[in-house]
Scaffold this motif. Structure first.
Motif, PDB file in Angstrom:
ATOM      1  N   THR A   1       0.841  -1.193   0.000  1.00  0.00           N
ATOM      2  CA  THR A   1       0.000   0.000   0.000  1.00  0.00           C
ATOM      3  C   THR A   1       0.883   1.253   0.000  1.00  0.00           C
ATOM      4  O   THR A   1       2.058   1.199   0.389  1.00  0.00           O
ATOM      5  CB  THR A   1      -0.929  -0.006   1.228  1.00  0.00           C
ATOM      6  OG1 THR A   1      -0.161  -0.296   2.402  1.00  0.00           O
ATOM      7  CG2 THR A   1      -2.011  -1.050   1.069  1.00  0.00           C
ATOM      8  N   PRO A   2       0.356   2.400  -0.439  1.00  0.00           N
ATOM      9  CA  PRO A   2       1.177   3.610  -0.567  1.00  0.00           C
ATOM     10  C   PRO A   2       1.772   4.061   0.769  1.00  0.00           C
ATOM     11  O   PRO A   2       1.050   4.204   1.765  1.00  0.00           O
ATOM     12  CB  PRO A   2       0.198   4.656  -1.109  1.00  0.00           C
ATOM     13  CG  PRO A   2      -0.884   3.858  -1.762  1.00  0.00           C
ATOM     14  CD  PRO A   2      -1.021   2.613  -0.948  1.00  0.00           C
ATOM     15  N   THR A   3       3.085   4.283   0.776  1.00  0.00           N
ATOM     16  CA  THR A   3       3.782   4.615   2.014  1.00  0.00           C
ATOM     17  C   THR A   3       4.755   5.762   1.778  1.00  0.00           C
ATOM     18  O   THR A   3       5.588   5.698   0.869  1.00  0.00           O
ATOM     19  CB  THR A   3       4.559   3.404   2.554  1.00  0.00           C
ATOM     20  OG1 THR A   3       3.689   2.274   2.663  1.00  0.00           O
ATOM     21  CG2 THR A   3       5.164   3.711   3.913  1.00  0.00           C
ATOM     22  N   LEU A   4       4.641   6.780   2.614  1.00  0.00           N
ATOM     23  CA  LEU A   4       5.581   7.897   2.618  1.00  0.00           C
ATOM     24  C   LEU A   4       6.360   7.846   3.928  1.00  0.00           C
ATOM     25  O   LEU A   4       5.765   7.782   5.009  1.00  0.00           O
ATOM     26  CB  LEU A   4       4.839   9.232   2.506  1.00  0.00           C
ATOM     27  CG  LEU A   4       5.684  10.510   2.676  1.00  0.00           C
ATOM     28  CD1 LEU A   4       6.701  10.642   1.547  1.00  0.00           C
ATOM     29  CD2 LEU A   4       4.789  11.743   2.741  1.00  0.00           C
ATOM     30  N   ILE A   5       7.665   7.880   3.833  1.00  0.00           N
ATOM     31  CA  ILE A   5       8.548   7.871   4.999  1.00  0.00           C
ATOM     32  C   ILE A   5       9.205   9.245   5.102  1.00  0.00           C
ATOM     33  O   ILE A   5       9.802   9.734   4.135  1.00  0.00           O
ATOM     34  CB  ILE A   5       9.632   6.792   4.882  1.00  0.00           C
ATOM     35  CG1 ILE A   5       9.006   5.410   4.662  1.00  0.00           C
ATOM     36  CG2 ILE A   5      10.540   6.800   6.104  1.00  0.00           C
ATOM     37  CD1 ILE A   5       8.243   4.878   5.831  1.00  0.00           C
ATOM     38  N   ILE A   6       9.114   9.863   6.278  1.00  0.00           N
ATOM     39  CA  ILE A   6       9.671  11.198   6.506  1.00  0.00           C
ATOM     40  C   ILE A   6      10.725  11.115   7.605  1.00  0.00           C
ATOM     41  O   ILE A   6      10.499  10.473   8.639  1.00  0.00           O
ATOM     42  CB  ILE A   6       8.570  12.199   6.904  1.00  0.00           C
ATOM     43  CG1 ILE A   6       7.492  12.278   5.819  1.00  0.00           C
ATOM     44  CG2 ILE A   6       9.170  13.579   7.170  1.00  0.00           C
ATOM     45  CD1 ILE A   6       6.288  13.135   6.197  1.00  0.00           C
ATOM     46  N   ALA A   7      11.851  11.772   7.399  1.00  0.00           N
ATOM     47  CA  ALA A   7      12.926  11.834   8.394  1.00  0.00           C
ATOM     48  C   ALA A   7      13.290  13.276   8.671  1.00  0.00           C
ATOM     49  O   ALA A   7      13.133  14.149   7.808  1.00  0.00           O
ATOM     50  CB  ALA A   7      14.158  11.074   7.902  1.00  0.00           C
ATOM     51  N   GLY A   8      13.796  13.526   9.867  1.00  0.00           N
ATOM     52  CA  GLY A   8      14.336  14.832  10.212  1.00  0.00           C
ATOM     53  C   GLY A   8      15.856  14.781  10.198  1.00  0.00           C
ATOM     54  O   GLY A   8      16.450  13.898  10.832  1.00  0.00           O
ATOM     55  N   ARG A   9      16.482  15.695   9.491  1.00  0.00           N
ATOM     56  CA  ARG A   9      17.940  15.705   9.371  1.00  0.00           C
ATOM     57  C   ARG A   9      18.624  15.726  10.731  1.00  0.00           C
ATOM     58  O   ARG A   9      19.683  15.109  10.927  1.00  0.00           O
ATOM     59  CB  ARG A   9      18.380  16.923   8.553  1.00  0.00           C
ATOM     60  CG  ARG A   9      19.882  17.177   8.538  1.00  0.00           C
ATOM     61  CD  ARG A   9      20.622  16.180   7.671  1.00  0.00           C
ATOM     62  NE  ARG A   9      20.416  16.479   6.263  1.00  0.00           N
ATOM     63  CZ  ARG A   9      20.891  15.730   5.259  1.00  0.00           C
ATOM     64  NH1 ARG A   9      21.576  14.631   5.534  1.00  0.00           N
ATOM     65  NH2 ARG A   9      20.641  16.042   4.006  1.00  0.00           N
ATOM     66  N   GLU A  10      18.028  16.406  11.719  1.00  0.00           N
ATOM     67  CA  GLU A  10      18.668  16.593  13.009  1.00  0.00           C
ATOM     68  C   GLU A  10      18.262  15.548  14.049  1.00  0.00           C
ATOM     69  O   GLU A  10      18.610  15.675  15.226  1.00  0.00           O
ATOM     70  CB  GLU A  10      18.359  18.002  13.530  1.00  0.00           C
ATOM     71  CG  GLU A  10      18.886  19.104  12.616  1.00  0.00           C
ATOM     72  CD  GLU A  10      18.523  20.503  13.089  1.00  0.00           C
ATOM     73  OE1 GLU A  10      17.862  20.636  14.135  1.00  0.00           O
ATOM     74  OE2 GLU A  10      18.903  21.474  12.393  1.00  0.00           O
ATOM     75  N   ASP A  11      17.566  14.504  13.626  1.00  0.00           N
ATOM     76  CA  ASP A  11      17.117  13.469  14.543  1.00  0.00           C
ATOM     77  C   ASP A  11      18.309  12.626  15.006  1.00  0.00           C
ATOM     78  O   ASP A  11      18.981  11.991  14.195  1.00  0.00           O
ATOM     79  CB  ASP A  11      16.078  12.574  13.856  1.00  0.00           C
ATOM     80  CG  ASP A  11      15.383  11.608  14.807  1.00  0.00           C
ATOM     81  OD1 ASP A  11      15.757  11.564  15.994  1.00  0.00           O
ATOM     82  OD2 ASP A  11      14.466  10.903  14.343  1.00  0.00           O
ATOM     83  N   VAL A  12      18.557  12.605  16.315  1.00  0.00           N
ATOM     84  CA  VAL A  12      19.637  11.774  16.858  1.00  0.00           C
ATOM     85  C   VAL A  12      19.119  10.432  17.361  1.00  0.00           C
ATOM     86  O   VAL A  12      19.906   9.512  17.601  1.00  0.00           O
ATOM     87  CB  VAL A  12      20.383  12.507  17.998  1.00  0.00           C
ATOM     88  CG1 VAL A  12      21.064  13.754  17.478  1.00  0.00           C
ATOM     89  CG2 VAL A  12      19.443  12.845  19.160  1.00  0.00           C
ATOM     90  N   THR A  13      17.809  10.308  17.539  1.00  0.00           N
ATOM     91  CA  THR A  13      17.233   9.040  17.990  1.00  0.00           C
ATOM     92  C   THR A  13      17.215   8.028  16.861  1.00  0.00           C
ATOM     93  O   THR A  13      17.716   6.909  16.997  1.00  0.00           O
ATOM     94  CB  THR A  13      15.820   9.265  18.547  1.00  0.00           C
ATOM     95  OG1 THR A  13      15.888  10.174  19.656  1.00  0.00           O
ATOM     96  CG2 THR A  13      15.207   7.962  19.017  1.00  0.00           C
TER      97      THR A  13
END
Length: 277
Positions: A211-223
């Motif tokens: 099914t359609p999936t969009l994955i988003i990340a934050g450049r500054e995410d340390v976790t």
């Protein structure tokens, strides 16, 4: 805008869901330590066209305390039980971190019940040894302190926010601390253990998603740094990956306008092509 709270029995206890708007549903599952309020900006934006279902996840907010640790499959079953209770056959899903892992599990296990999945700051990988050690120490401190208390609150802000948000979005830190401090300590211990040291390797399971999936990340995410989030996207067939430069682990809170635009564009694209029907 009409807002209604419902308390829905699930296999992980009673879950409080906040309903707004009307139309096709969008279910929103937040990160560890957070409650439904993580999604306030998305609810305001989306409830003009959708029924938004923003939940306090098991053991958090006004949902009942956790009796034990849990699996992501059990969390996915909670979504099924919530949809059944509300009379919805299918839903779009927004998930952050823990919510992203649950949303991915739901899409893999129950493809007939999901439209689009927009998953933020998550992982498909088991916790590495370093993370297990760090979070074992966190669990010990939560037990000793009886919850999220200073100076642990500084660590929470550091795990959730990057330098840009700490410098230019000063309201986000106190908001996160306020929500985190209200969580039940015993439930937090069980939830942290479930999501970190007991987290399974989900790469094979996520490879079955169609099914359609969009994955988003934050450049500054340390976790979950961008490379780890991108690896999650890489195992999901035909998923899309977006990196937001000036945000960290709670992108929906940090840069809500950009996240709202990404949600709109992704759902509208798949509504036009008929891929989520």
């Amino acid at each position: 805008m009409v807002v209604e709270d419902q308390y829905i029995p699930t296999q992980l206890g009673t879950v409080r869901v906040r309903l707004s708007g009307s139309g096709d549903p969008i279910l929103m599952w937040p990160s560890l330590l957070m409650d439904h309020s993580l999604w306030d900006a998305q609810v305001d934006h989306l409830s003009t066209r959708f029924t938004t279902i923003a939940l306090d996840p098991p053991g958090h907010g006004q949902s009942s305390r956790l009796a034990s640790t849990f699996t992501f499959d059990e969390c996915a079953t909670c979504i099924v039980q919530i949809l059944d209770a509300l009379g919805f056959e299918r839903t779009h899903v927004l998930g952050n971190s823990w919510g992203a892992m649950v949303g991915a599990t739901f899409a893999a296990r129950h493809p007939e019940r999901v439209g689009c999945s927009i998953l933020m700051n998550g992982t498909a990988s088991p916790a590495p040894t370093r993370q297990k050690v760090e979070y074992a120490a966190l669990v010990t401190i939560i037990r000793m302190m009886g919850g999220i208390r200073p100076p642990l609150t500084r660590s929470v802000v550091g795990a959730f926010l990057g330098p840009t948000s700490r410098k230019t979005r000063p309201a986000t830190g106190p908001l996160i601390v306020d929500v985190a401090r209200r969580q039940d300590a015993a439930s937090l211990v069980k939830a942290v253990r479930s999501v970190v040291p007991l987290r399974p390797d989900q790469r094979d399971l996520l490879a079955t998603i169609r099914t359609p999936t969009l994955i988003i990340a934050g450049r500054e995410d340390v976790t979950f740094p961008p490379a780890e989030v991108q690896r999650m996207a890489a195992v999901i067939p035909n998923s899309e990956f977006v990196l937001i430069e000036d945000a960290a682990h709670l992108v929906a809170l940090e840069v809500p306008d950009r996240v709202n635009m990404l949600i709109d564009d992704f759902i509208q694209k798949h509504e036009r092509t008929g891929q989520d029907t």
